[in-house]
Write an enzyme that holds these catalytic residues in place. Structure first.
Site, PDB file in Angstrom:
ATOM      1  N   ARG A  46     -22.370 -23.464  41.431  1.00 15.36           N
ATOM      2  CA  ARG A  46     -21.719 -22.160  41.362  1.00 15.36           C
ATOM      3  C   ARG A  46     -20.265 -22.326  40.903  1.00 15.36           C
ATOM      4  NH1 ARG A  46     -22.757 -16.755  41.049  1.00 15.36           N
ATOM      5  NH2 ARG A  46     -21.748 -15.503  42.626  1.00 15.36           N
ATOM      6  N   THR A  69     -28.038 -12.871  34.236  1.00 14.23           N
ATOM      7  CA  THR A  69     -28.524 -14.060  34.939  1.00 14.23           C
ATOM      8  C   THR A  69     -29.905 -14.403  34.377  1.00 14.23           C
ATOM      9  OG1 THR A  69     -27.339 -13.410  36.937  1.00 14.23           O
ATOM     10  CG2 THR A  69     -29.082 -15.022  37.267  1.00 14.23           C
TER      11      THR A  69
HETATM   12  N1  GLY Z   1     -23.756 -13.075  39.453  1.00 13.79           N
HETATM   13  C1  GLY Z   1     -24.857 -12.604  40.178  1.00 13.79           C
HETATM   14  C2  GLY Z   1     -25.082 -13.367  41.420  1.00 13.79           C
HETATM   15  O1  GLY Z   1     -24.692 -14.510  41.506  1.00 13.79           O
HETATM   16  O2  GLY Z   1     -25.617 -12.845  42.349  1.00 13.79           O
END
Ligand code: GLY
Length: 567
Positions: A103, A376
């Protein structure tokens, strides 16, 4: 006697319906791709093909993951990335499980109130567009961490077909031409009209990205350092400086992907392995499924009013907890065990009644001692050795911050929007956050990504995940229920219409033209606020199921260009 006979007949017919009992060679309509040994399913045919070619060379699921992730960065710049981040859950052939957090992080120069003006009002555009929206990218660190721990082929061999794809190009699909057109004004206003994506592309055109091919070649040659300390890093930081960014070379140098223990819980006879914080996916999905477990959903039926009510009310309560308790575990203490405990979750549903919707105003987080979103992307892989991975990767919004580093050939994320810019102020998915997800230097923003692997009787059964911001969690759990409770094949389960609730706003979203009007009217009469939206799509799930025969069935969501390939 007659009644008993009818009942037995119904039970028999119903059990015949279960995909476990269906012969896929005779009922091909209902099944997705069935393969003997291995499947890769992703948002683009090119990425599935390259991932599969790595398996065919003798590589394992982790080698194929690296290839698929990077192929999506080339052929699916909408969400595939070098300039973003993601999560991966794995289960080895011997049952060993784990997860990788790659992340993005807040840059060191970021601060809690960086998006608020002097009056304390949030300027929402700043979290979404331009340099301030960009978090420190994690994807390249992620693929190198996977390769170091589990890779069996050299990086050069894994990335060779990806570099070819970037250099020789891929064919633009109709979906892709549509989204490129939709965002082309943003690409030009955030960059300039000479970048690769300022040109207009029609379906059938070949899109070549030589700058990205060069970047990937340098990464092969110089390793992870190229991206985090080398020429690529320097060009990225120079570009960001000109575009109002605060990320520095120090931010890049310090970035590390992190191996984390996955969230594991049981739902009936299933063992579920999913992503822990900083993704909310595993915990929130676990809370919803465990709140729903005491109710006979199979008997209520798929997308019946009772099933919708149980799941909606469980979602309302779980998303309220998400908002209060969840954030980066390296910064905040998360009561994960309690949030997933039977006693806590039983209490959360105490005030639910089938006669009337609970109001989200009455629901706060429990006491413990946005919407048309396909941003995503997710891909699932099972290899010929029995290893499984589920990986979800993102730039956050479509094409992220729209900032495109033309010399490097990739877009930069706008993941900073996933933080809570101010308690109570919604992000692009309408999600409200609190202190646990406030901004701090070096902190990871809370995610909803839910890469998940499911075991049945201790054996590998499903691997799946989805894009869709806040709707990811509900899309993944409905897909699991579609197979486990409602007897669908993998393909049917990913295609089935979905609905979503997330506590606030207090609205149940339904995919357009997919639900009976009478059912929606009945829900309205019970006090549910129903939104069918125009062209609303909820999630885009790519999944694989192990059939009782040991063969695999791929489920590539019909909502996109998603493709399952196998051998
Ligand atoms: N950017 C969408 C998520 O990580 O939930």
């Amino acid at each position: 006697m007659k009644k008993l006979f009818l009942l037995l007949l119904l039970v028999f017919i119903h059990s015949c319906d279960k995909p476990e009992q269906i012969d896929h060679t005779r009922d091909t309509e209902r099944f997705g791709l069935v393969a003997n040994k291995a499947i890769v399913v992703s948002a683009r045919e090119e990425a599935s093909k390259i991932g599969l070619s790595i398996l065919q060379k003798g590589g394992n699921a982790f080698d194929a993951m690296v290839a698929t992730e990077m192929s999506l960065a080339v052929a699916y710049p909408f969400a595939g990335n070098l300039g973003g981040g993601g999560f991966m859950v794995y289960r080895m052939e011997n049952g060993e499980k784990g997860s990788l957090d790659y992340r993005e992080k807040a840059p060191l120069a970021s601060s809690k109130k960086m998006y608020q003006d002097e009056q304390g009002n949030v300027t929402p555009e700043k979290t979404k567009l331009g340099g301030l929206a960009v978090g420190v990218p994690g994807t390249v660190s992620g693929i190198f961490a996977v390769h170091k721990k589990f890779g069996s082929l050299p990086m050069e061999e894994i990335l060779a077909p990806v570099i070819d794809l970037a250099r020789n190009g891929y064919v633009v699909t109709a979906h892709q031409a549509e989204t490129l057109k939709k965002y082309s004004e943003n690409f030009i206003s955030e960059n300039n009209d000479t970048i690769l994506f300022a040109k207009s592309y029609a379906a059938g055109d070949t899109l070549k990205n030589p700058a990205l091919a060069n970047t990937l070649e340098r990464i092969v040659k110089n390793g992870k350092k190229e991206f985090y300390e080398g020429e690529t890093a320097k060009l990225m930081i120079e570009y960001l400086k000109v575009h109002g960014g605060i990320m520095t070379m120090q931010d890049l140098k310090l970035y590390q992907a992190v191996w984390r223990d996955p969230v594991t819980f049981n739902y009936k006879d299933l063992g579920i392995i999913s992503m822990p914080p900083p993704s909310s996916g595993g915990i929130v999905m676990g809370q919803i499924l465990k709140m729903a477990e005491p109710y006979p959903l199979e008997k209520y039926g798929h997308n019946s009013i009772k099933t919708i009510q149980v799941l909606t009310e469980a979602e309302r309560r779980a998303y309220a907890d998400r908002s209060f308790y969840l954030g980066d575990p390296d910064f905040v203490k998360i009561p994960s065990d309690t949030l997933l405990s039977d006693s806590y979750l039983k209490g959360r549903m105490d005030n639910f009644s089938f006669s009337k919707a609970t109001s989200s105003k009455e629901i706060e987080h429990g006491e413990i001692a946005g919407y048309e979103s396909m941003e995503t992307t997710h891909y699932s892989i099972i290899d010929q050795f029995g290893n499984a991975i589920a990986a979800t990767t993102t730039l956050n919004g479509a094409y992220g911050s729209k900032l495109y580093v033309d010399e490097l050939g990739f877009f930069l994320n706008n993941e900073m929007d996933d933080f809570s810019a101010k308690p109570g102020s919604p992000n692009m998915f309408g999600l409200i956050g609190a202190e646990a997800n406030s901004i701090a230097p070096g902190k990871r923003m809370l995610s909803s990504m839910t890469p998940t692997i499911v075991e049945k009787n201790g054996e590998l059964w499903l691997t799946l995940g989805s894009p869709g911001g806040s709707t990811i969690i509900t899309s993944v759990l409905q897909t699991i229920l579609n197979v486990s409770e409602f007897g669908m094949t993998m393909q049917e389960a990913v295609n089935a219409p979905r609905f979503h609730h997330q506590w606030l706003p207090d609205v149940v979203l339904f995919e357009t033209d997919s639900f009976d009007e009478n059912l929606l009217d009945s829900l309205k009469l019970k006090g549910y606020k129903v939104n069918e939206g125009e062209s609303m799509i909820i999630g885009k799930v790519d999944a694989i199921r192990v059939l009782p025969s040991g063969k695999l069935e791929g489920g590539a969501d019909k909502r996109g260009d998603d493709t399952a390939l196998g051998f």
